[in-house]
Scaffold this active site. Structure first.
Site: not given
Ligand code: GLN
Length: 484
Positions: A79, A159, A183
């Site tokens: 990420k 997210s 997320s």
């Protein structure tokens, strides 16, 4: 040699690599070509082509020598909030534009040391703040299932929307992600893949950009429960650089999946969650969950979490308060964006932050600062903190009578971009089923359970007690097997 397949799971890929049927170079080359073809998804913000090919070549040499490690030659993404030496890392914020870390986050280093090939970093909401990737400075990612159905305006969730999109589109075999309030699980649910957030403390957060430190946890998005367990087994471990990290307890997660010993699982469903939102699609999810649990020979038990209804407001007070403090460090001095038009140092701080942070992040910093301010602290922060304790006690009581709990991961299938712009609160409501887990520090896995009549995925969450990650993995794996 046969053409490399990017569509298989990690277990099959490892078998092909070990037997020499496939090389990591072939696999990585093919994957990079596919990443290029799927630029439309905006899943990746950095593609680390050269480094990946170098790593793949090194993996192939080790594999040929019979010295392959746990993830040898397997292409994985990280990420965009995870620092990796030499790779621009911005957490999808303009405030960190141009920031190239000189160090690598512990969890990233661990998978590299196990032989994983890092193919790039994936898109996200700025600093993890959002549920749709619309808050990214790179623009939103697209939902691959939506694109395939001719609905390119559907969100992949957030997210970690870029990571979930990348896994769902077979652009990597797994994606390292973080979960502060959902997320990992919500994007996994939206993209029809698996998301595993381990217990708070199991993975080091060192080198990961903090959003809300008492809630942040690293984990994995993958194609199957086994794949996420395989990667997590490598990531988990105490780290002297993160004082909240814990020594793992019990067997490895993969060993837990193969453990035939146990029994008739007692699976709870929280009455409050069932009663909270009642729509036809959620009814179908509850019914499917019930069927699966029965099919695997489990026993269903109704439990109560009396304080669950306060979890969402408590989460948004605690998360934003912590964020307001964590994000104070982005001042234009040491790294990232610095305003070019500032007249003095105070002006420089103010302008750098005003120009660098996105709208949602600024809103959250303001709200968090307010909740912590003198005179309001007791009314907001302190109250939220107490709710957190009460909720953790509710879970503890529930786990006295059940092994794990199940409930829908999200209240709706993937929603469209801009559908929450008129009333921002409706976006926060999307997190109603994910944030309670973080407040109590519990492990949770989201697995795809069904498709809506329009063909959109819905996920089921399996949660267990703190450090009960093995039970969670095992039950999720059994339910997944029942679905086929
Ligand atoms: N959607 C939640 C939020 O915006 C959770 C995000 C996350 O887990 N990072 O805070």
């Amino acid at each position: 040699m046969s053409a490399a397949s990017t569509k298989t799971d990690i277990a099959a890929t490892q078998a092909a690599l070990k037997s020499g049927k496939q090389t990591s170079i072939e696999l990585t080359t093919q994957l990079l070509a596919e990443i290029d073809k799927r630029r439309d998804l905006n899943a990746f913000v950095q593609i680390t082509r050269e480094q990946a090919l170098k790593q793949a070549a090194a993996s192939d040499a080790l594999l040929r020598a019979g010295k392959g490690r746990a993830l040898e030659g397997v292409p994985i993404s990280i990420k965009a909030n995870m620092c990796a030496k030499g790779i621009e890392t911005t957490a999808a914020s303009r405030v960190l534009e141009g920031f190239v870390p000189t160090y690598t986050a512990t969890v990233v280093q661990k998978i590299m040391d196990a032989g994983a090939v890092i193919v790039g970093s994936t898109n996200m909401d700025e600093f993890g703040m959002g549920s749709s990737t619309e808050n990214s400075c790179y623009g939103p990612s697209k939902n691959p299932i939506g694109v395939a159905l001719g609905k390119p305006d559907l969100s992949p969730g957030g997210s970690s929307g870029g990571g979930a999109a990348a896994v769902a589109a077979n652009l990597c075999f797994a994606s390292l992600a973080t979960d502060t309030g959902g997320s990992i699980r919500q994007p996994a649910s939206f993209c029809g893949v698996v998301g595993f957030k381990p217990s708070y403390g199991l993975c080091s957060r060192w080198g990961i950009m903090a959003y809300a430190s008492s809630l942040d946890q690293a984990g994995v998005i993958g194609k199957t429960v086994r794949d996420t367990a395989t990667v997590l087994d490598v990531m988990i471990g105490e780290d002297v650089k993160d004082s909240t990290s814990l020594k793992p307890v019990g067997t490895s997660l993969v060993a837990a999946l193969d453990d035939q010993a146990k029994k008739k699982w007692r699976v709870g469903f929280p009455r409050e969650f069932r009663d909270l939102v009642q729509t036809p699609i959620l009814k179908s999810v509850w019914e499917a969950a019930e069927q699966r649990v029965k099919a695997m020979g489990g026993e269903l038990v109704e439990v109560s979490l009396p304080h669950a209804k306060y979890a969402l407001p408590a989460y948004y007070i605690l998360a934003l308060s912590e964020a307001s403090s964590n994000l104070a460090r982005y001042d234009g001095v040491r790294y990232g964006h610095r305003s070019a038009t500032a007249s003095d140092i105070t002006d420089m701080y103010e302008k750098s932050r005003a120009e660098g942070f996105g709208r949602e992040t600024k809103k959250r910093i303001l709200l968090g600062t307010f909740a912590l301010s003198a005179g309001y602290y007791d009314q907001y922060y302190e109250k939220a903190r107490r709710i957190r304790t009460l909720l953790a006690n509710d879970f503890r009581a529930a786990f006295k009578s059940v092994d794990v709990l199940v409930w829908p991961t999200t209240p709706t299938p993937p929603f469209a971009f801009n559908s929450h712009s008129a009333d921002p609160l409706t976006m926060y409501l999307e997190d109603v089923f994910t944030v309670p887990v973080n407040l109590a520090g519990l492990p949770a896995v989201s697995i795809p359970i069904l498709s809506s009549p329009e063909g959109l995925p819905m996920g089921l969450t399996v949660t267990g007690p703190h450090l009960g990650d093995q039970a969670v993995a095992r039950v999720a794996h059994e339910i997944e097997r029942e679905i086929g």
